[in-house]
Design an enzyme around this catalytic site. Structure first.
Site, PDB file in Angstrom:
ATOM      1  N   PRO A 257      42.308 -18.264  49.721  1.00  0.00           N
ATOM      2  CA  PRO A 257      43.564 -18.900  49.290  1.00  0.00           C
ATOM      3  C   PRO A 257      44.835 -18.205  49.766  1.00  0.00           C
ATOM      4  CG  PRO A 257      42.625 -17.637  47.495  1.00  0.00           C
ATOM      5  CD  PRO A 257      41.638 -17.559  48.628  1.00  0.00           C
ATOM      6  N   CYS A 258      45.098 -18.302  51.070  1.00  0.00           N
ATOM      7  CA  CYS A 258      46.318 -17.726  51.605  1.00  0.00           C
ATOM      8  C   CYS A 258      47.565 -18.432  51.066  1.00  0.00           C
ATOM      9  CB  CYS A 258      46.292 -17.748  53.129  1.00  0.00           C
ATOM     10  SG  CYS A 258      46.005 -19.370  53.853  1.00  0.00           S
TER      11      CYS A 258
END
Length: 292
Positions: A257-258
Site C-alpha cells: 500500500p504505497c
C-alpha cells in the site's frame, strides 16, 4: 543524448494555463539536457513558483521529475531484448552519445543496473489477466511464488506493455479460468482494503526496495504515514528521498500500500497510478475504518 533544439511556443499570453503546461511537457520531452525551472518559467512568462505549482497540479510531478520519468521510458523500452541486442546497443538506441553517461544515469532511472533490468524475468513464466474494478482497468500477474504485479490504469493495453517492460525476459502467459480466483481476490482487496489479501506475494526489486515495500505492508488500512515518518520507522531518518523513490517504484498496487504514504504536511502527493485513485483509496479506507 542529442535532441532537437528549443522551439519557441506561441505567445504565452495567448495560451491558457493548461496549454502552457502542455507546452512545458513538450519541451521537457524534446530537449536534452532538460531545461531548468527558471528557463521554462521565463519562456512561459511565469514565475518559477507559479510554474512549479501549476505543473505539479496538472501532471502530479515536478518538471524535473517529469523529465526524468520520460527519459526513463525511453531507456526501459530500449532495454527490451526485442529492441536491442545488448545493453550498449540499448544505450545508443535510447539516444545516449556515450555509454558512460548511460551507465551513470540508468541505475537511478531503473532502480538497478541496466543489465539486471534487462534480464528480469529470465527463466520465469508469468501468468497475467486483465479485469475491471471501481478504479478502472486492472492487471494482475503472478509467478510461481506469488503475485508480482498489480497495475491500475485507464488503458488495458498500456498495462500489458508496462508488464512486458518490467519483465523483459519472462514468458508471459495469458491466464486461464482458474486464475480468475486470484484476480477476484485482488478486486476484493481494492473494494474492501481492510480485509487484506490472503495471497502470497513475489516482491521483486532491489534489496533496498524490498525493505521499503515490506515496511509499507505494515501500515494498516485507514492509517497513513509521511515519507519522513516511514524513513524514521525503518531506522533511516536521513534517507527520506531514497525511501520516497522506492515507494514510487512499487509495482504491486494496494497489496503493497504505497498509497498510504503522504507528504509531511499530510497532503496527497503523486501516485504511479494517478492521484485521483490514491485519493479514492484513502477515502474508502477511512470510511471503512470508521464503519468498522
Amino acid at each position: 543524448m542529442s535532441r532537437p533544439a528549443y522551439t519557441a511556443a506561441p505567445d504565452p499570453e495567448m495560451l491558457s494555463m493548461d496549454e502552457r503546461m502542455a507546452q512545458c511537457c513538450r519541451w521537457l520531452e524534446a530537449e536534452d539536457p532538460a531545461p531548468s525551472l527558471d528557463d521554462l518559467a521565463q519562456r512561459l512568462q511565469l514565475s518559477p513558483w507559479q510554474l512549479h505549482r501549476s505543473f505539479k497540479r496538472a501532471t502530479g510531478l515536478t518538471p524535473k521529475a517529469y523529465a526524468k520519468a520520460h527519459r526513463g521510458q525511453h531507456v526501459r523500452a530500449a532495454l527490451q531484448p526485442q529492441q536491442s541486442s545488448s545493453v550498449t546497443d540499448a544505450a545508443y538506441l535510447s539516444g545516449y552519445e556515450a555509454s558512460s553517461s548511460f551507465y551513470k544515469d540508468a541505475p537511478a532511472m531503473l532502480g538497478m543496473a541496466p543489465q539486471t533490468y534487462r534480464q528480469r524475468g529470465r527463466h520465469q513464466s508469468i501468468r497475467f489477466a486483465l479485469a475491471e474494478c471501481s478504479l478502472g482497468s486492472l492487471l494482475v500477474a503472478s509467478t510461481e511464488q506469488g503475485v508480482c504485479c498489480v497495475l491500475l490504469g485507464d488503458d488495458p493495453q498500456q498495462l500489458i506493455e508496462d508488464l512486458q517492460q518490467r519483465f523483459a525476459a519472462a514468458e508471459l502467459i495469458g491466464a486461464d479460468g482458474q486464475y480468475e480466483q486470484t484476480v477476484a481476490q485482488v478486486v476484493a482487496l481494492i473494494e474492501q482494503p481492510r480485509l487484506g489479501l490472503a495471497l502470497p506475494l513475489d516482491i521483486q526489486g532491489t534489496a533496498f526496495q524490498q525493505r521499503v515495500w515490506q515496511a509499507l505492508q505494515k501500515i494498516p488500512a485507514g492509517q497513513t504515514l509521511s515519507y519522513s515518518e516511514l524513513a524514521r520507522q525503518m531506522g533511516m531518518p536521513q534517507s527520506t528521498r531514497a525511501v520516497a523513490s522506492a515507494v514510487a517504484a512499487n509495482p504491486i498496487a494496494v497489496a503493497v500500500p504505497c498509497h498510504r504514504v503522504l507528504r509531511n504536511d499530510g497532503t496527497i502527493s503523486g501516485y504511479r497510478w494517478g492521484v485521483e485513485r490514491k485519493r479514492a483509496l484513502l477515502l474508502r479506507e477511512a470510511q471503512q475504518r470508521k464503519q468498522g
